[in-house]
Design a protein around this motif. Structure first.
Motif, PDB file in Angstrom:
ATOM      1  N   PHE A 146      -7.588 -29.181  13.525  1.00  0.00           N
ATOM      2  CA  PHE A 146      -8.497 -29.600  12.468  1.00  0.00           C
ATOM      3  C   PHE A 146      -9.820 -28.853  12.537  1.00  0.00           C
ATOM      4  O   PHE A 146     -10.203 -28.313  13.579  1.00  0.00           O
ATOM      5  CB  PHE A 146      -8.763 -31.109  12.547  1.00  0.00           C
ATOM      6  N   VAL A 147     -10.493 -28.839  11.398  1.00  0.00           N
ATOM      7  CA  VAL A 147     -11.866 -28.339  11.289  1.00  0.00           C
ATOM      8  C   VAL A 147     -12.669 -29.426  10.585  1.00  0.00           C
ATOM      9  O   VAL A 147     -12.234 -29.961   9.562  1.00  0.00           O
ATOM     10  CB  VAL A 147     -11.950 -27.025  10.502  1.00  0.00           C
ATOM     11  N   ALA A 148     -13.842 -29.751  11.130  1.00  0.00           N
ATOM     12  CA  ALA A 148     -14.683 -30.800  10.555  1.00  0.00           C
ATOM     13  C   ALA A 148     -16.095 -30.267  10.322  1.00  0.00           C
ATOM     14  O   ALA A 148     -16.600 -29.455  11.102  1.00  0.00           O
ATOM     15  CB  ALA A 148     -14.737 -32.010  11.486  1.00  0.00           C
ATOM     16  N   VAL A 149     -16.688 -30.722   9.224  1.00  0.00           N
ATOM     17  CA  VAL A 149     -18.057 -30.328   8.880  1.00  0.00           C
ATOM     18  C   VAL A 149     -18.876 -31.594   8.655  1.00  0.00           C
ATOM     19  O   VAL A 149     -18.928 -32.128   7.544  1.00  0.00           O
ATOM     20  CB  VAL A 149     -18.096 -29.430   7.626  1.00  0.00           C
ATOM     21  N   GLY A 153     -10.882 -28.477  16.563  1.00  0.00           N
ATOM     22  CA  GLY A 153     -10.197 -29.001  17.730  1.00  0.00           C
ATOM     23  C   GLY A 153      -8.730 -29.265  17.471  1.00  0.00           C
ATOM     24  O   GLY A 153      -8.157 -28.840  16.454  1.00  0.00           O
ATOM     25  N   LEU A 154      -8.123 -29.978  18.387  1.00  0.00           N
ATOM     26  CA  LEU A 154      -6.692 -30.298  18.312  1.00  0.00           C
ATOM     27  C   LEU A 154      -6.505 -31.756  18.668  1.00  0.00           C
ATOM     28  O   LEU A 154      -6.961 -32.221  19.725  1.00  0.00           O
ATOM     29  CB  LEU A 154      -5.898 -29.421  19.275  1.00  0.00           C
ATOM     30  N   GLY A 155      -5.853 -32.495  17.769  1.00  0.00           N
ATOM     31  CA  GLY A 155      -5.514 -33.885  18.034  1.00  0.00           C
ATOM     32  C   GLY A 155      -4.020 -34.014  18.281  1.00  0.00           C
ATOM     33  O   GLY A 155      -3.221 -33.198  17.811  1.00  0.00           O
ATOM     34  N   THR A 156      -3.652 -35.030  19.015  1.00  0.00           N
ATOM     35  CA  THR A 156      -2.234 -35.299  19.235  1.00  0.00           C
ATOM     36  C   THR A 156      -1.999 -36.800  19.189  1.00  0.00           C
ATOM     37  O   THR A 156      -2.875 -37.594  19.533  1.00  0.00           O
ATOM     38  CB  THR A 156      -1.749 -34.728  20.585  1.00  0.00           C
ATOM     39  N   ALA A 184      -7.223 -31.128   8.174  1.00  0.00           N
ATOM     40  CA  ALA A 184      -6.311 -31.162   9.315  1.00  0.00           C
ATOM     41  C   ALA A 184      -4.908 -30.779   8.877  1.00  0.00           C
ATOM     42  O   ALA A 184      -4.503 -31.032   7.738  1.00  0.00           O
ATOM     43  CB  ALA A 184      -6.300 -32.553   9.943  1.00  0.00           C
ATOM     44  N   ASP A 185      -4.168 -30.166   9.789  1.00  0.00           N
ATOM     45  CA  ASP A 185      -2.771 -29.788   9.569  1.00  0.00           C
ATOM     46  C   ASP A 185      -1.916 -30.672  10.468  1.00  0.00           C
ATOM     47  O   ASP A 185      -1.924 -30.516  11.687  1.00  0.00           O
ATOM     48  CB  ASP A 185      -2.575 -28.312   9.899  1.00  0.00           C
ATOM     49  N   HIS A 186      -1.206 -31.638   9.880  1.00  0.00           N
ATOM     50  CA  HIS A 186      -0.404 -32.584  10.654  1.00  0.00           C
ATOM     51  C   HIS A 186       1.025 -32.058  10.791  1.00  0.00           C
ATOM     52  O   HIS A 186       1.721 -31.861   9.803  1.00  0.00           O
ATOM     53  CB  HIS A 186      -0.388 -33.949   9.972  1.00  0.00           C
ATOM     54  N   LEU A 187       1.460 -31.861  12.014  1.00  0.00           N
ATOM     55  CA  LEU A 187       2.778 -31.301  12.284  1.00  0.00           C
ATOM     56  C   LEU A 187       3.564 -32.233  13.205  1.00  0.00           C
ATOM     57  O   LEU A 187       3.184 -32.442  14.365  1.00  0.00           O
ATOM     58  CB  LEU A 187       2.644 -29.922  12.940  1.00  0.00           C
TER      59      LEU A 187
END
Length: 217
Positions: A128-131, A104-107, A149-152
């Motif tokens: 992000f990808v979660a397992v 998904g995508l967080g903001t 997660a990739d925080h930008l």
């Protein structure tokens, strides 16, 4: 639902792993606590978070989190107020028995006051990808989650909140790049490991740790 969360290392997009295994519609109250030691700032933060999830489909969910945070520095300074509001969209990609892969995508929205150490001072995106998985451990209601997660950061804040103020302050140490609640760089990848348990119905306890890899200073 009441969730109690203890984070050994906390990031500003804090709850991307919430309920990725089983999207559902709910409203929850959460309590969070952590110890921080970053860039000369030492202390504790606690937060009460109102969160809500809407699941229009069995595999899709949308989340919102509204934190009220208290930052207590070791030198006695404190700050209390609204933190950064978080929004996210999550979808279940794959499922095999207890093993689930979601993405998904967080903001993050800069609603917290960066001068009082309650917010990061900028908007952020975090794909992000979660397992998550729920192994059978003698019937215990325990779940484990790994998240990448990739925080930008979408804006470049001052190197220190001192640069964003007019010389005032609350006497607390001034951490670089935003809030002590989520120290970070402009671009970084993060790995989070969480374990959660539901000892009684509607109450969940979570603990975890996070490691970050700096991609851009």
């Amino acid at each position: 639902m009441l969730a109690v969360c203890l984070l050994l290392a906390a990031h500003h997009t804090a709850d991307l792993t919430s309920n990725v295994a089983k999207p559902q519609t709910y409203v929850a109250a959460e309590a969070e606590a952590a110890r921080f030691d970053f860039d000369g700032a030492h202390g504790f933060y606690t937060a009460v978070v109102t969160s809500a999830e809407l699941a229009p489909l069995a595999w899709l969910a949308f989340d919102a989190r509204l934190p009220i945070a208290l930052v207590r520095f070791d030198d006695g300074a404190t700050a209390l107020g609204l933190g950064d509001v978080e929004l996210s969209a999550k979808a279940r990609i794959f499922r095999l028995h207890a093993l689930v892969v979601s993405g998904g995508l967080g903001t993050e929205l800069p609603t917290g006051d960066v001068r009082r150490h309650l917010g990061g001072g900028h908007a952020e995106l975090a794909p992000f990808v979660a397992v998550p998985t729920r192994p059978s451990l003698a019937g215990a209601p325990i779940a484990f989650t790994a998240l990448v997660a990739d925080h930008l950061s979408l804006e470049t804040p001052p190197a220190s909140v001192n640069e964003a103020s007019d010389g005032g302050g609350d006497g607390a140490p001034e951490p670089a790049h935003g809030s002590v609640l989520g120290p970070h760089t402009e671009h970084e990848a993060a790995l989070r490991l969480l374990v959660s348990a539901t000892p009684v119905e509607h109450v969940t306890v979570r603990a975890g740790a996070e490691s970050a890899l700096r991609l851009v200073d």
